[in-house]
Write an enzyme that holds these catalytic residues in place. Structure first.
Site, PDB file in Angstrom:
ATOM      1  N   ASP A 128       8.998  36.157 -73.601  1.00  0.00           N
ATOM      2  CA  ASP A 128       7.837  37.184 -73.410  1.00  0.00           C
ATOM      3  C   ASP A 128       7.153  37.770 -74.424  1.00  0.00           C
ATOM      4  O   ASP A 128       6.258  38.625 -74.099  1.00  0.00           O
ATOM      5  CB  ASP A 128       8.158  37.827 -71.974  1.00  0.00           C
ATOM      6  N   CYS A 182       1.027  35.582 -50.988  1.00  0.00           N
ATOM      7  CA  CYS A 182       1.391  36.758 -50.203  1.00  0.00           C
ATOM      8  C   CYS A 182       0.772  36.929 -48.853  1.00  0.00           C
ATOM      9  O   CYS A 182       1.499  37.847 -48.250  1.00  0.00           O
ATOM     10  CB  CYS A 182       0.379  37.797 -51.046  1.00  0.00           C
ATOM     11  N   CYS A 185       0.522  40.372 -46.560  1.00  0.00           N
ATOM     12  CA  CYS A 185       1.391  41.288 -47.119  1.00  0.00           C
ATOM     13  C   CYS A 185       0.959  42.392 -48.066  1.00  0.00           C
ATOM     14  O   CYS A 185      -0.049  41.808 -48.896  1.00  0.00           O
ATOM     15  CB  CYS A 185       2.601  40.689 -47.626  1.00  0.00           C
ATOM     16  N   CYS A 188       3.988  45.797 -51.709  1.00  0.00           N
ATOM     17  CA  CYS A 188       4.264  46.266 -53.152  1.00  0.00           C
ATOM     18  C   CYS A 188       3.340  47.446 -53.088  1.00  0.00           C
ATOM     19  O   CYS A 188       3.346  48.350 -53.994  1.00  0.00           O
ATOM     20  CB  CYS A 188       3.913  45.159 -54.188  1.00  0.00           C
ATOM     21  N   CYS A 192       4.378  51.583 -54.397  1.00  0.00           N
ATOM     22  CA  CYS A 192       4.058  52.092 -55.704  1.00  0.00           C
ATOM     23  C   CYS A 192       3.971  53.543 -55.676  1.00  0.00           C
ATOM     24  O   CYS A 192       3.170  54.204 -55.075  1.00  0.00           O
ATOM     25  CB  CYS A 192       2.909  51.365 -56.430  1.00  0.00           C
ATOM     26  N   CYS A 208       1.351  53.152 -64.346  1.00  0.00           N
ATOM     27  CA  CYS A 208       2.481  52.853 -64.096  1.00  0.00           C
ATOM     28  C   CYS A 208       3.758  53.226 -64.657  1.00  0.00           C
ATOM     29  O   CYS A 208       3.720  53.621 -65.751  1.00  0.00           O
ATOM     30  CB  CYS A 208       2.463  51.172 -64.483  1.00  0.00           C
ATOM     31  N   CYS A 235      10.358  50.609 -63.890  1.00  0.00           N
ATOM     32  CA  CYS A 235      10.420  51.122 -62.297  1.00  0.00           C
ATOM     33  C   CYS A 235      10.514  49.627 -61.861  1.00  0.00           C
ATOM     34  O   CYS A 235       9.775  48.653 -62.251  1.00  0.00           O
ATOM     35  CB  CYS A 235       9.278  51.722 -62.130  1.00  0.00           C
ATOM     36  N   CYS A 238       7.953  48.143 -56.925  1.00  0.00           N
ATOM     37  CA  CYS A 238       6.915  46.893 -56.365  1.00  0.00           C
ATOM     38  C   CYS A 238       7.634  45.579 -56.307  1.00  0.00           C
ATOM     39  O   CYS A 238       7.485  44.920 -55.078  1.00  0.00           O
ATOM     40  CB  CYS A 238       5.697  46.902 -57.049  1.00  0.00           C
ATOM     41  N   CYS A 242       9.056  43.323 -52.337  1.00  0.00           N
ATOM     42  CA  CYS A 242       8.809  42.114 -52.024  1.00  0.00           C
ATOM     43  C   CYS A 242       9.749  41.353 -51.035  1.00  0.00           C
ATOM     44  O   CYS A 242      10.631  41.047 -51.464  1.00  0.00           O
ATOM     45  CB  CYS A 242       8.277  41.536 -53.398  1.00  0.00           C
TER      46      CYS A 242
HETATM   47  S1  SF4 Z   1       5.222  42.500 -51.669  1.00  0.00           S
HETATM   48 FE1  SF4 Z   1       5.423  40.451 -52.584  1.00  0.00          FE
HETATM   49  S2  SF4 Z   1       4.597  38.965 -50.867  1.00  0.00           S
HETATM   50 FE2  SF4 Z   1       3.947  41.201 -50.329  1.00  0.00          FE
HETATM   51  S3  SF4 Z   1       1.674  41.314 -51.395  1.00  0.00           S
HETATM   52 FE3  SF4 Z   1       3.397  42.135 -52.969  1.00  0.00          FE
HETATM   53  S4  SF4 Z   1       3.559  40.415 -54.257  1.00  0.00           S
HETATM   54 FE4  SF4 Z   1       2.826  39.691 -52.378  1.00  0.00          FE
HETATM   55  S1  SF4 Z   2       6.289  48.936 -61.663  1.00  0.00           S
HETATM   56 FE1  SF4 Z   2       6.638  51.041 -60.323  1.00  0.00          FE
HETATM   57  S2  SF4 Z   2       4.779  52.321 -61.067  1.00  0.00           S
HETATM   58 FE2  SF4 Z   2       4.499  50.129 -61.895  1.00  0.00          FE
HETATM   59  S3  SF4 Z   2       3.243  49.040 -60.402  1.00  0.00           S
HETATM   60 FE3  SF4 Z   2       5.251  48.583 -59.906  1.00  0.00          FE
HETATM   61  S4  SF4 Z   2       5.786  50.169 -58.376  1.00  0.00           S
HETATM   62 FE4  SF4 Z   2       3.897  50.966 -59.461  1.00  0.00          FE
END
Ligand code: SF4
Ligand code: SF4
Length: 343
Positions: A128, A182, A185, A188, A192, A208, A235, A238, A242
């Site tokens: 990465d 997704c 859903c 996520c 946040c 973020c 963090c 999110c 899932c």
């Molecule tokens: S939680 Fe996972 S499945 Fe649900 S919207 Fe977010 S990325 Fe998509």
């Molecule tokens: S890493 Fe944490 S702060 Fe960043 S987008 Fe995902 S839930 Fe939000």
């Protein structure tokens, strides 16, 4: 030949191996727009490498194929939340640096792939830090799909895996792409804590917590500090929200490289670290990236958000720290604790 490459990848410990062409990724335009909108914050390196991210030929002239690899870092034992006085560290960071762990198997697989061609065949490997738009390529290779949180999800591994790639001049039949799964859903987005995902597939990196606690070098904006809670390095909220994580698979390659001592570290112990102590504790881990000043800044914020009066003496000492960044965040934390505990 694809089957032989997949077999070798499995032997080397990779969990998924998929193949795509070396054509430019479809989201090249999206990256250009994202950068123009300034969403990268202080991550100027994203801008610098933009042309290479957009076109694999700029990295390896004559490239024909890209092998996309996923390596799980899931640990079932890490479901526990930190308790009072402890900090939260993103799960990927609770290991020896994955760049170091993946380098040897990637090099070996790269040699194997090159050996399948003729004397002109060349291959390059990346974890990465490479300039590829790797999530996009991985989706095109069928390894997973980019979720509404903008990270890659695998139907076999959920959200907990590292991506790496090998670009090669060898022509290989591409695998079938994956599609977004997704559906309706939006867990996520709701999970946040800072509203850094204002809409599906839109990440405002400047809000973020991963950016604020790792990439940002200066002071954390005061209005965002209370939203950071006890998170001191990255963090996972999110990713953890899932539902595809029900398919997460326990790590194999990364398992011996776990640092369980970093899963819920004591905030007050961290605040006492001097420069040699910091280097010793985090040697060989991704957490060196913030340097001592960045991590102790984050520790002050976490204490300001969660600690009681017992943290005040250590924070009073931190106000005297020679790093103004730490001193300022310690003063903020003291004011927050006093506010919370008054009366
Ligand atoms: S939680 Fe996972 S499945 Fe649900 S919207 Fe977010 S990325 Fe998509
Ligand atoms: S890493 Fe944490 S702060 Fe960043 S987008 Fe995902 S839930 Fe939000």
């Amino acid at each position: 030949m694809n089957d032989a490459i997949r077999q070798r990848a499995r032997e080397l410990g990779f969990d998924i191996c998929r193949i795509t062409s070396a054509a430019p990724p479809a989201s090249a335009q999206h990256l250009t727009d994202w950068l123009s909108a300034g969403h990268q914050g202080e991550m100027a390196w994203l801008q610098r490498n933009a042309h290479k991210r957009i076109d694999p030929q700029q990295i390896l002239p004559g490239a024909r194929s890209i092998i996309c690899l996923a390596t799980s870092y899931h640990a079932a034992e890490w479901q526990a939340e930190p308790t009072s006085g402890q900090g939260a560290v993103a799960r990927y960071a609770r290991h020896t640096d994955y760049h170091d762990v993946l380098a040897a198997p990637l090099k070996e697989l790269s040699h194997f792939i090159t050996a399948q061609g003729d004397s002109n065949t060349r291959s390059l490997w990346y974890v990465d830090t490479g300039p590829l738009l790797e999530r996009d390529l991985a989706q095109r290779a069928g390894l997973g799909f980019v979720g509404k949180h903008t990270n890659l999800i695998s139907r076999q591994l959920g959200n907990w895996f590292f991506l790496s790639e090998i670009i090669t001049t060898l022509e290989l039949p591409p695998d079938k792409p994956e599609v977004n799964r997704c559906g309706t859903c939006s867990r996520c987005l709701s999970a946040c804590p800072t509203n850094a995902l204002p809409a599906p597939f839109q990440l405002d990196a400047r809000r973020c917590i991963s950016y604020l606690t790792i990439e940002l070098k200066g002071a954390i904006p005061v209005e965002l500090r209370p939203l950071i809670g006890n998170r001191i390095y990255g963090c996972d909220d999110c990713l953890a929200a899932c539902p595809w994580n029900r398919f997460a698979k326990e790590a194999s390659l990364l398992h011996p490289h776990r640092r369980n001592d970093l899963s819920t570290p004591e905030l007050l112990s961290l605040l006492k670290l001097d420069a040699p102590g910091f280097k010793q504790l985090f040697a060989g881990t991704p957490m060196l990236r913030t340097k001592r000043r960045g991590l102790l800044r984050n520790v002050c914020v976490a204490l300001g958000n969660t600690a009681g009066k017992e943290a005040l003496p250590a924070l009073e000492s931190a106000i005297q720290d020679s790093e103004p960044l730490i001193a300022e965040h310690a003063a903020w934390a003291i004011a927050e604790i006093n506010k919370r505990t008054a009366g």
